[in-house]
Design a protein around this motif. Structure first.
Motif, short mmCIF file in Angstrom:
data_model
loop_
_atom_site.label_atom_id
_atom_site.label_comp_id
_atom_site.label_asym_id
_atom_site.label_seq_id
_atom_site.Cartn_x
_atom_site.Cartn_y
_atom_site.Cartn_z
N GLY A 1 60.24 10.51 40.07
CA GLY A 1 58.83 10.35 40.34
C GLY A 1 57.99 10.66 39.12
O GLY A 1 58.45 10.56 37.98
N SER A 2 56.76 11.07 39.37
CA SER A 2 55.80 11.30 38.29
C SER A 2 55.35 12.74 38.18
O SER A 2 54.55 13.08 37.30
CB SER A 2 54.58 10.40 38.49
OG SER A 2 54.01 10.61 39.79
N ALA A 3 55.81 13.62 39.06
CA ALA A 3 55.41 15.03 39.01
C ALA A 3 56.09 15.73 37.83
O ALA A 3 57.09 15.25 37.30
CB ALA A 3 55.76 15.73 40.32
N GLY A 4 55.55 16.88 37.47
CA GLY A 4 56.07 17.60 36.33
C GLY A 4 57.49 18.11 36.52
O GLY A 4 58.21 18.32 35.54
N ASN A 5 57.93 18.32 37.77
CA ASN A 5 59.27 18.81 38.02
C ASN A 5 60.27 17.70 38.32
O ASN A 5 61.39 17.97 38.78
CB ASN A 5 59.28 19.86 39.15
CG ASN A 5 58.58 19.35 40.40
OD1 ASN A 5 58.26 18.18 40.52
ND2 ASN A 5 58.32 20.26 41.33
N ALA A 6 59.88 16.44 38.07
CA ALA A 6 60.82 15.32 38.19
C ALA A 6 61.64 15.24 36.91
O ALA A 6 61.16 15.54 35.82
CB ALA A 6 60.06 14.02 38.42
#
Length: 313
Positions: free
Chosen positions: A298-303
């Protein structure tokens, strides 16, 4: 000889001069200040206009990207789930548009959806946890063994996982149709889910959730969904937990999964299912699950990456 009147007149003249000086000085200062504020306001207005233009340009680029993903996505997933079966599970805050889009892409990828199950708001309600656990234990099929963990999400996954997924070892159902129907009926009567009568077990599962969680019990609700999804994954060939913007935050279901290395080692997560690109990634992640691989996409920082096969960030 200097008279008292002269002194009074002199003092009055001094104060009058001071007063006139103050008025003239303040007028000059006010003009300078006003001029400076006007200039600053003009500069700020220019910056706002520039930022609005930049924002509009970025929105246009995002729209173009979504359109491109919507067109190319079906081509990218074609054949990825050839003859595979998938069951869809949606939480109370999942978007119907995301569900319908993922369902359509499963068919495009060559797979088929065997049924759809919807979890109600009560399913993740901490106040209903004891009631949910009691129903799960009471309705457990004879051949199914519950996990040792006692939290409501894991226990519910221990019941529903074997009902929703066929055995990865034998490709056979793990409960009889009668046991499945009884469990669904009991959970429906308890207010924890809604299920049509024709749900059949599948090889893979997609659990669709919403985005940002709010409220004092948001973390507990997210943990219930996260642990449920992880346990469902353990029950068959694999599962993908997908959510929208904010789902990868600390109080989101995907955020809870990604903070647990044991869960991320088996369960794939996609944090942007509310976009055309994210829905395509769900299908690719399902195909990866068949190969016994998992990832955080995805696009989140923890991806770890935007999609399977993409360079790891």
């Amino acid at each position: 000889m200097i008279s008292l009147r002269y002194h009074i007149t002199s003092i009055a003249a001094v104060f009058l001069a001071i007063a006139v000086g103050v008025v003239l000085g303040s007028t000059t200062l006010s003009r300078s200040l006003l001029s400076g504020l006007t200039t600053a306001n003009t500069d700020l207005g220019t910056q706002v206009t520039r930022l609005e233009q930049d924002r509009n340009a970025l929105n246009a680029r995002l729209a173009d990207g979504d359109s491109f993903a919507g067109v190319v996505g079906p081509l990218a997933v074609r054949g990825a789930l050839d003859k595979r079966t998938v069951v869809l599970v949606t939480t109370a805050d999942a978007r119907p548009a995301d569900r319908d889009a993922v369902k359509g892409l499963v068919a495009t990828a060559g797979g088929s959806v065997t049924g759809e199950l919807q979890l109600t708001d009560a399913f993740a309600d901490p106040a209903k946890a004891d009631q949910l656990k009691e129903i799960v234990i009471r309705l457990l099929p004879a051949g199914v063994q519950l996990p040792t963990a006692t939290d409501p999400g894991t226990l519910a996954g221990g019941l529903l996982g074997p009902l929703l997924l066929i055995s990865a070892a034998t490709n056979e159902p793990q409960a009889s149709p009668e046991e499945t129907a009884a469990a669904f009926a009991g959970l429906t009567e308890g207010g924890f889910l809604t299920a049509p009568p024709d749900v059949k077990p599948a090889q893979l599962a997609v659990i669709l959730t919403g985005g940002t969680s709010t409220g004092e019990d948001a973390g507990d609700r997210a943990a219930t969904i996260a642990r449920f999804a992880a346990q469902v994954d353990r029950s068959g060939a694999g599962a993908v937990l997908a959510g929208g913007a904010g789902s990868a935050d600390g109080a989101g279901a995907i955020g809870v999964v990604r903070a647990d290395t044991a869960a991320t080692s088996i369960l794939s997560t996609v944090d942007n299912v509310d976009t055309p690109a994210g829905r395509v990634v769900v299908i690719l992640a399902l195909a990866e699950q068949v190969a016994e691989k998992a990832g955080r996409y995805g696009s989140a920082g923890n991806a770890q990456a935007p999609a399977p096969g993409a360079p790891v960030g």
